[in-house]
Design an enzyme around this catalytic site. Sequence first.
Site, short mmCIF file in Angstrom:
data_model
loop_
_atom_site.label_atom_id
_atom_site.label_comp_id
_atom_site.label_asym_id
_atom_site.label_seq_id
_atom_site.Cartn_x
_atom_site.Cartn_y
_atom_site.Cartn_z
N ASP A 51 39.29 44.16 47.28
CA ASP A 51 39.14 45.50 47.85
C ASP A 51 37.84 45.59 48.62
O ASP A 51 36.78 45.29 48.06
CB ASP A 51 39.10 46.56 46.74
CG ASP A 51 40.45 46.76 46.09
OD1 ASP A 51 41.44 46.31 46.69
OD2 ASP A 51 40.50 47.34 45.01
N LYS A 71 38.42 53.18 45.54
CA LYS A 71 37.23 52.51 44.99
C LYS A 71 37.50 51.03 44.80
O LYS A 71 38.63 50.58 44.88
CB LYS A 71 36.74 53.18 43.72
CG LYS A 71 37.71 53.33 42.60
CD LYS A 71 36.93 53.87 41.41
CE LYS A 71 37.77 53.99 40.19
NZ LYS A 71 38.04 55.28 39.68
N LYS A 72 36.43 50.31 44.55
CA LYS A 72 36.58 48.86 44.42
C LYS A 72 37.15 48.53 43.04
O LYS A 72 36.57 48.87 42.03
CB LYS A 72 35.22 48.20 44.60
CG LYS A 72 35.33 46.76 45.06
CD LYS A 72 33.99 46.22 45.46
CE LYS A 72 34.10 44.79 45.94
NZ LYS A 72 34.64 44.66 47.29
N ARG A 73 38.30 47.88 43.01
CA ARG A 73 38.89 47.53 41.72
C ARG A 73 38.85 46.02 41.50
O ARG A 73 38.75 45.54 40.41
CB ARG A 73 40.33 48.02 41.64
CG ARG A 73 40.40 49.52 41.60
CD ARG A 73 41.78 50.03 41.27
NE ARG A 73 41.71 51.46 41.09
CZ ARG A 73 41.70 52.33 42.07
NH1 ARG A 73 41.75 51.93 43.32
NH2 ARG A 73 41.62 53.63 41.83
#
Length: 493
Positions: free
Chosen positions: A260, A254-256
């Site tokens: 990303d 997932k986008k952190r």
Amino acid sequence: MNEMRLRFPPSPTGKIHIGNIRTALFNWIWARKNGGKLILRIEDTDRERSSREFEDLIVKELDWLGLDIDEGVNIGGDYGPYRQSERLDIYNKYAEKLLENGQAYYCYCTPEELEEMREEARQKGEMPRYNGKCRNLSEEEVKQYRAEGREPVIRFKVTEQDRDIIVNDIIRGEVTINTSVLDDFVIFKSDGMPTYNFAVVIDDTLMKITDVIRGEDHLSNTPKQILIYEALGFELPEFAHLPLILDENRAKLKKRNSDDAVYIGEYREKGYLPEALFNFLVMLGWSPGGDEEEILSRAEIIEQFELEDINKAGAVFDIEKLNWLNGKYIREIDLERIVDLSIPYLKGKGYIKDEGLSSEKKEWLKKVIDVARNKVSYLAQIPDEVELFFAELSYEDKEEAAEEFRAEGVDLVFNTLKNKLRKLEEFNVKNINKIFKEMKKELPVGGRTIYHPTRLALTGMNSGPDMNDIIYILGLEEVEKRLEKALKLANQK
Ligand code: GLU
């Protein structure tokens, strides 16, 4: 045998995630392999978060990846409408049916009451779940709740206490879930929208879906859906749950942070090629047996792909591998296309003006890109590689450069090179290469004195693309100009 019908039913609640696109891709491959149909259904029952913009983006990304759809939103078909928000009367009809035969009921509990219920369960060390409070409300109680203005939800009644529900999964085999972990789940929300688990069953049935291929995150939903299939007397489709995509720490991708990239569009914008991404995504969870060939065409993938060969274990998203693969595609596919795809990035840097290119300039650009493409993983990197051909020459360290150009024999090298280049009948890489060989033989200087100052004079840098390529691309006039500039710098003191 009936025609195979597969579906891709995204929720348009955000930019489409790489995991969703991989699900679409597996469905597409399986449909194409089996001569089946792929249906695009939009699951937009989350009124707050769904939007047409996100839906359009989904369509755009599918199109970009070359995943063509046979039936669905924007295309039509015999089983529409294909947007869940336009199918409410259908869901209502089936909910009515379940209410009538006692397999569903209205629940008037408020969020606070539900929270209390959960808290109570937690205190007893039990799993927080709905306790069936509204299962058997009297007419009086219903009247009272209505008078209070409570908006009910509809819950499905899970009557069997201890039954093993078996999901026969094509990838994972038999997966057993006991009804004791389920509670009376909501099938209609108080805003009048069906929940995912309810609508999906109705739609998959009415749209005659034969195989449901989706992410493993939905495996826990499948038993609930099976109960609805049974309650409505529907036939079950086949199920296949795809392994999760994991990041390098084996956590769910997932986008952190802003670096990303988990939305497919971010890869498109950076200049990843759809065929490379296609190739890469299919390898997330699947690999062809045998010789472990990494680069496969679409046709080869379709031919070799089998659902049963998909791994059960999570698939690690390895950006290095994607970069390697994409770089390989960039080098191998048609140069003209790479040039066209690179132009927006060059325009972005101001290297090319908006009004376009003359055919002469385009020919020159082809030479430039042909050299630059050897060095990049994605096309957004092209401007950095070609800077030396567009920007005004500048030296990394002017003093050091002057020192270098003053060294013994350098002026001889530069002048010989200029003369020999001028005399060339054909200005091409092969002939330029020959000149360097001749100079090495003829001039009373070492190889370093031939190559290093020349590179610095022509590029301003100590390393970079092949020198013959650089000279060929810069052209005689520019090479002369740069060599003269270098000599002038040498003589300044
Ligand atoms: N709308 C659901 C999702 O995007 C669909 C899941 C399914 O394939 O059943 O996750």
